[in-house]
Design an enzyme around this catalytic site. Structure first.
Site, PDB file in Angstrom:
ATOM      1  N   LYS A   1       0.836  -1.209   0.000  1.00 14.16           N
ATOM      2  CA  LYS A   1       0.000   0.000   0.000  1.00 14.16           C
ATOM      3  C   LYS A   1       0.870   1.258   0.000  1.00 14.16           C
ATOM      4  O   LYS A   1       0.648   2.174  -0.786  1.00 14.16           O
ATOM      5  CB  LYS A   1      -0.894   0.002   1.249  1.00 14.16           C
ATOM      6  CG  LYS A   1      -1.572   1.325   1.524  1.00 14.16           C
ATOM      7  CD  LYS A   1      -2.446   1.284   2.753  1.00 14.16           C
ATOM      8  CE  LYS A   1      -1.763   1.642   4.050  1.00 14.16           C
ATOM      9  NZ  LYS A   1      -1.405   3.068   4.205  1.00 14.16           N
ATOM     10  N   ASN A   2       1.861   1.292   0.883  1.00 14.56           N
ATOM     11  CA  ASN A   2       2.647   2.517   1.051  1.00 14.56           C
ATOM     12  C   ASN A   2       3.622   2.772  -0.097  1.00 14.56           C
ATOM     13  O   ASN A   2       4.237   3.840  -0.163  1.00 14.56           O
ATOM     14  CB  ASN A   2       3.404   2.493   2.380  1.00 14.56           C
ATOM     15  CG  ASN A   2       2.475   2.736   3.559  1.00 14.56           C
ATOM     16  OD1 ASN A   2       1.295   3.004   3.369  1.00 14.56           O
ATOM     17  ND2 ASN A   2       3.017   2.629   4.762  1.00 14.56           N
TER      18      ASN A   2
ATOM     19  N   CYS B   1      -5.610  12.764  13.525  1.00 11.10           N
ATOM     20  CA  CYS B   1      -5.468  11.383  13.095  1.00 11.10           C
ATOM     21  C   CYS B   1      -5.300  10.555  14.349  1.00 11.10           C
ATOM     22  O   CYS B   1      -4.722  11.020  15.329  1.00 11.10           O
ATOM     23  CB  CYS B   1      -4.237  11.293  12.200  1.00 11.10           C
ATOM     24  SG  CYS B   1      -3.518   9.684  12.067  1.00 11.10           S
TER      25      CYS B   1
ATOM     26  N   ARG C   1       0.579  14.381  13.538  1.00  9.47           N
ATOM     27  CA  ARG C   1       1.073  14.165  12.177  1.00  9.47           C
ATOM     28  C   ARG C   1       0.941  15.391  11.274  1.00  9.47           C
ATOM     29  O   ARG C   1       0.191  15.384  10.306  1.00  9.47           O
ATOM     30  CB  ARG C   1       0.367  12.976  11.530  1.00  9.47           C
ATOM     31  CG  ARG C   1       0.642  11.675  12.252  1.00  9.47           C
ATOM     32  CD  ARG C   1      -0.086  10.534  11.605  1.00  9.47           C
ATOM     33  NE  ARG C   1       0.736   9.828  10.639  1.00  9.47           N
ATOM     34  CZ  ARG C   1       0.305   8.781   9.938  1.00  9.47           C
ATOM     35  NH1 ARG C   1      -0.922   8.374  10.051  1.00  9.47           N
ATOM     36  NH2 ARG C   1       1.102   8.160   9.122  1.00  9.47           N
TER      37      ARG C   1
ATOM     38  N   ASP D   1       4.890   0.597  12.033  1.00  9.88           N
ATOM     39  CA  ASP D   1       3.681  -0.063  11.536  1.00  9.88           C
ATOM     40  C   ASP D   1       3.597  -1.539  11.967  1.00  9.88           C
ATOM     41  O   ASP D   1       2.608  -2.208  11.665  1.00  9.88           O
ATOM     42  CB  ASP D   1       3.608   0.034  10.007  1.00  9.88           C
ATOM     43  CG  ASP D   1       3.222   1.433   9.537  1.00  9.88           C
ATOM     44  OD1 ASP D   1       2.821   2.259  10.378  1.00  9.88           O
ATOM     45  OD2 ASP D   1       3.327   1.702   8.327  1.00  9.88           O
TER      46      ASP D   1
ATOM     47  N   ARG E   1      -8.496  -0.806   4.835  1.00  7.28           N
ATOM     48  CA  ARG E   1      -7.684   0.246   4.224  1.00  7.28           C
ATOM     49  C   ARG E   1      -6.325  -0.296   3.798  1.00  7.28           C
ATOM     50  O   ARG E   1      -5.740   0.212   2.846  1.00  7.28           O
ATOM     51  CB  ARG E   1      -7.448   1.390   5.226  1.00  7.28           C
ATOM     52  CG  ARG E   1      -8.681   2.222   5.505  1.00  7.28           C
ATOM     53  CD  ARG E   1      -8.304   3.423   6.341  1.00  7.28           C
ATOM     54  NE  ARG E   1      -7.143   4.072   5.760  1.00  7.28           N
ATOM     55  CZ  ARG E   1      -6.297   4.855   6.425  1.00  7.28           C
ATOM     56  NH1 ARG E   1      -6.505   5.110   7.695  1.00  7.28           N
ATOM     57  NH2 ARG E   1      -5.277   5.407   5.829  1.00  7.28           N
TER      58      ARG E   1
HETATM   59  C1  UD1 Z   1       4.421   6.928   6.486  1.00  8.14           C
HETATM   60  C2  UD1 Z   1       3.596   5.688   6.255  1.00  8.14           C
HETATM   61  C3  UD1 Z   1       3.034   5.177   7.588  1.00  8.14           C
HETATM   62  C4  UD1 Z   1       4.167   4.989   8.598  1.00  8.14           C
HETATM   63  C5  UD1 Z   1       5.037   6.233   8.695  1.00  8.14           C
HETATM   64  C6  UD1 Z   1       6.285   6.022   9.535  1.00  8.14           C
HETATM   65  C7  UD1 Z   1       2.732   6.020   4.024  1.00  8.14           C
HETATM   66  C8  UD1 Z   1       1.558   6.318   3.168  1.00  8.14           C
HETATM   67  N1  UD1 Z   1       2.520   6.014   5.347  1.00  8.14           N
HETATM   68  O1  UD1 Z   1       3.552   7.912   7.030  1.00  8.14           O
HETATM   69  O2  UD1 Z   1       2.362   3.949   7.357  1.00  8.14           O
HETATM   70  O3  UD1 Z   1       3.640   4.698   9.862  1.00  8.14           O
HETATM   71  O4  UD1 Z   1       5.480   6.657   7.390  1.00  8.14           O
HETATM   72  O5  UD1 Z   1       7.039   4.970   9.034  1.00  8.14           O
HETATM   73  O6  UD1 Z   1       3.808   5.758   3.538  1.00  8.14           O
HETATM   74  N2  UD1 Z   1       6.283  14.767  10.810  1.00  8.14           N
HETATM   75  C9  UD1 Z   1       6.291  16.117  11.110  1.00  8.14           C
HETATM   76  N3  UD1 Z   1       6.120  17.026  10.094  1.00  8.14           N
HETATM   77  C10 UD1 Z   1       5.949  16.636   8.792  1.00  8.14           C
HETATM   78  C11 UD1 Z   1       5.956  15.261   8.488  1.00  8.14           C
HETATM   79  C12 UD1 Z   1       6.139  14.351   9.527  1.00  8.14           C
HETATM   80  O7  UD1 Z   1       6.439  16.503  12.269  1.00  8.14           O
HETATM   81  O8  UD1 Z   1       5.798  17.498   7.926  1.00  8.14           O
HETATM   82  C13 UD1 Z   1       6.459  13.770  11.886  1.00  8.14           C
HETATM   83  C14 UD1 Z   1       5.218  12.912  12.096  1.00  8.14           C
HETATM   84  O9  UD1 Z   1       4.267  13.534  12.923  1.00  8.14           O
HETATM   85  C15 UD1 Z   1       5.819  11.681  12.724  1.00  8.14           C
HETATM   86  C16 UD1 Z   1       7.182  11.560  12.015  1.00  8.14           C
HETATM   87  O10 UD1 Z   1       7.456  12.844  11.498  1.00  8.14           O
HETATM   88  O11 UD1 Z   1       6.022  11.870  14.088  1.00  8.14           O
HETATM   89  C17 UD1 Z   1       7.232  10.554  10.881  1.00  8.14           C
HETATM   90  O12 UD1 Z   1       6.140  10.741  10.040  1.00  8.14           O
HETATM   91  P1  UD1 Z   1       6.173  10.411   8.474  1.00  8.14           P
HETATM   92  O13 UD1 Z   1       7.344   9.558   8.131  1.00  8.14           O
HETATM   93  O14 UD1 Z   1       5.990  11.674   7.725  1.00  8.14           O
HETATM   94  O15 UD1 Z   1       4.837   9.535   8.323  1.00  8.14           O
HETATM   95  P2  UD1 Z   1       3.974   9.439   7.031  1.00  8.14           P
HETATM   96  O16 UD1 Z   1       4.835   9.698   5.845  1.00  8.14           O
HETATM   97  O17 UD1 Z   1       2.728  10.224   7.200  1.00  8.14           O
END
Ligand code: UD1
Length: 417
Positions: A22-23, A116, A121, A304, A396
């Site tokens: 999925k990711n 969320c 996030r 995850d 999902r």
């Molecule tokens: C992706 C995965 C999700 C997984 C996560 C961490 C997808 C679609 N989803 O989510 O399944 O659990 O990586 O491996 O690929 N953060 C900020 N600011 C930002 C972006 C992130 O503070 O602009 C923080 C988030 O709140 C979190 C951390 O960084 O604490 C990591 O998040 P991130 O790697 O961005 O998660 P996703 O990409 O949303």
């Protein structure tokens, strides 16, 4: 709403086929926004999140043709750059359209995802990086409005390792003027899969799989035929299942090299793990041993799989400390596991799990995707019947999970509401 009913205590034995990730599929489908003409992506899983991104891209004018697990995508005519709140709020990964839309169309209006279940996030790092590349970004009525005639290459340092942030900005940079350097970039296999597909489209990207990625912008990209990698979270869930019920499970079509952190922990917990070129076999041997786990960005232990591993530790023979470092609120499965007899204390970012010899089946409720999987695992191990509601979370991200477990010998069925 559908429910999943599990009669616990059955040993699992046999083989399952790993579905596409999925990711990886979500960013790859979003990447088609960078091209005109038909792209073709093989190994797309049949999931609600995939339908959501198709609906989202469809609202921009993108057209699709599905042939089995191959999805053909044509973003030749983009008529709208608005990602509406109704869709974005159901799937955070919708933010992946931001980078490609700004790069190709010069503008995007993407709803902020909002709250969320597993934490705040934010997407501040995505926005900051686009600003560094010369985009004008404003927040208007809950929407991120980004504009740039042509993005400019920039040196970008990510304050935290962000998976979709790295993917978004990598996509944006492919069409930017000049060179972009991403520092502290995510190294997840899904990021590498996306980069390989972008390179197939004509992008110039180097350093993928390391934390410094260099993208030399090109004027345009062309459609591509690509393949989505196997879902390491699905595969990992089934490996853990072998440990929790003392089974012998072979996962075919996976990439064993993506599972180093999990395999090391499962071996420490007493499982026998065998790997081949494209399979992993996990054999549970009696009661698992307690081991400590800390979630980290790849190649560390994946957040995850934290909930599923916690289920395994609830029946282990000792005390385990599970520390979540990626998301601040990802222990919602704890209270449900405790309803099944688990002994868990949460202290800050850590859960202290004292293994019990047996869990008891109970009616439980899923709060997010991976938490749902952890409750299925607990139900497979428990004495008696577990009834899992809010199955839509599971749909999902897991393709026919109950059918796959049933094929391994589990007494599990979906009851249609
Ligand atoms: C992706 C995965 C999700 C997984 C996560 C961490 C997808 C679609 N989803 O989510 O399944 O659990 O990586 O491996 O690929 N953060 C900020 N600011 C930002 C972006 C992130 O503070 O602009 C923080 C988030 O709140 C979190 C951390 O960084 O604490 C990591 O998040 P991130 O790697 O961005 O998660 P996703 O990409 O949303």
């Amino acid at each position: 709403m559908d429910k999943i009913i599990i009669q616990g205590g059955r040993r699992l034995e046999g083989e399952i086929e790993n579905s596409g990730a999925k990711n990886a599929a979500l960013p790859v489908i979003a990447a088609s926004l960078l091209t005109k003409g038909w792209n073709s992506f093989a190994n797309i899983p049949n999931l609600v999140d995939i339908r959501t991104i198709k609906t989202l891209l469809g609202s921009f004018g993108v057209v699709f043709a599905q042939e089995g697990s191959t999805l053909r995508v044509n973003a030749g005519d983009i008529v709208s750059c608005l990602a509406a709140y109704d869709l974005v709020r159901t799937m955070r990964a919708s933010v992946l359209v931001l980078g490609p839309l700004v790069a190709r169309m010069g503008e995007a209006r993407v709803s902020l995802p909002g709250g969320c279940a597993i934490g705040a996030r934010p997407v501040n790092l995505h926005i900051r990086a686009l600003q560094d590349m010369g985009a004008e970004v404003e927040l208007q009525d809950g929407y991120v409005v980004a504009k740039a005639r042509r993005l400019k290459g920039a040196e970008i340092y990510f304050d935290m390792v962000t998976v979709t942030g790295t993917e978004n900005i990598m996509m944006a940079a492919t069409l930017a003027e000049g060179t972009t350097i991403l520092k502290n970039a995510a190294r997840e296999p899904e990021v590498v899969n996306l980069a390989d597909i972008l390179i197939g489209m004509g992008a110039r990207i180097a350093g993928v799989g390391t934390d410094v990625v260099r993208i030399d912008g090109v004027p345009s990209l062309h459609p591509v035929e690509g393949v989505v990698i196997a879902d390491r979270i699905e595969a990992g869930t089934f490996m853990i299942a072998a440990g929790i019920v003392g089974g012998d499970v072979r996962i075919r079509g996976c990439h064993p090299g993506h599972h180093d952190a999990l395999i090391a922990k499962l071996r420490d917990a007493g499982l026998k793990i065998e790997t081949g070129e494209d399979f992993v076999r996990a054999v549970g041997r009696g009661r698992p041993r307690s081991v400590d786990v800390k979630t980290l960005a790849y190649p560390g232990f994946p957040t995850d799989l934290q909930a599923q591993f916690m289920s395994l530790m609830t029946v282990a023979g000792g005390l385990s400390v599970i520390t979540e470092t990626i998301f601040e609120n990802r222990f919602m499965h704890v209270s449900e596991l405790m309803r099944m007899g688990a002994d868990i204390v949460v202290q800050g970012g850590s859960a202290i799990v004292k293994g019990t010899p047996a869990l008891q089946g109970a009616p439980v409720m899923a709060t997010d995707l991976r938490a749902s999987a952890s409750l299925i695992l607990a139900g497979l191990a428990a004495e008696g019947i577990t009834e899992l509601s809010r199955v839509y979370h599971l749909d999902r991200g897991y393709e026919r999970i109950e059918e796959k477990f049933a094929r391994l010998g589990a007494a599990i069925e979906r009851v249609k509401a």
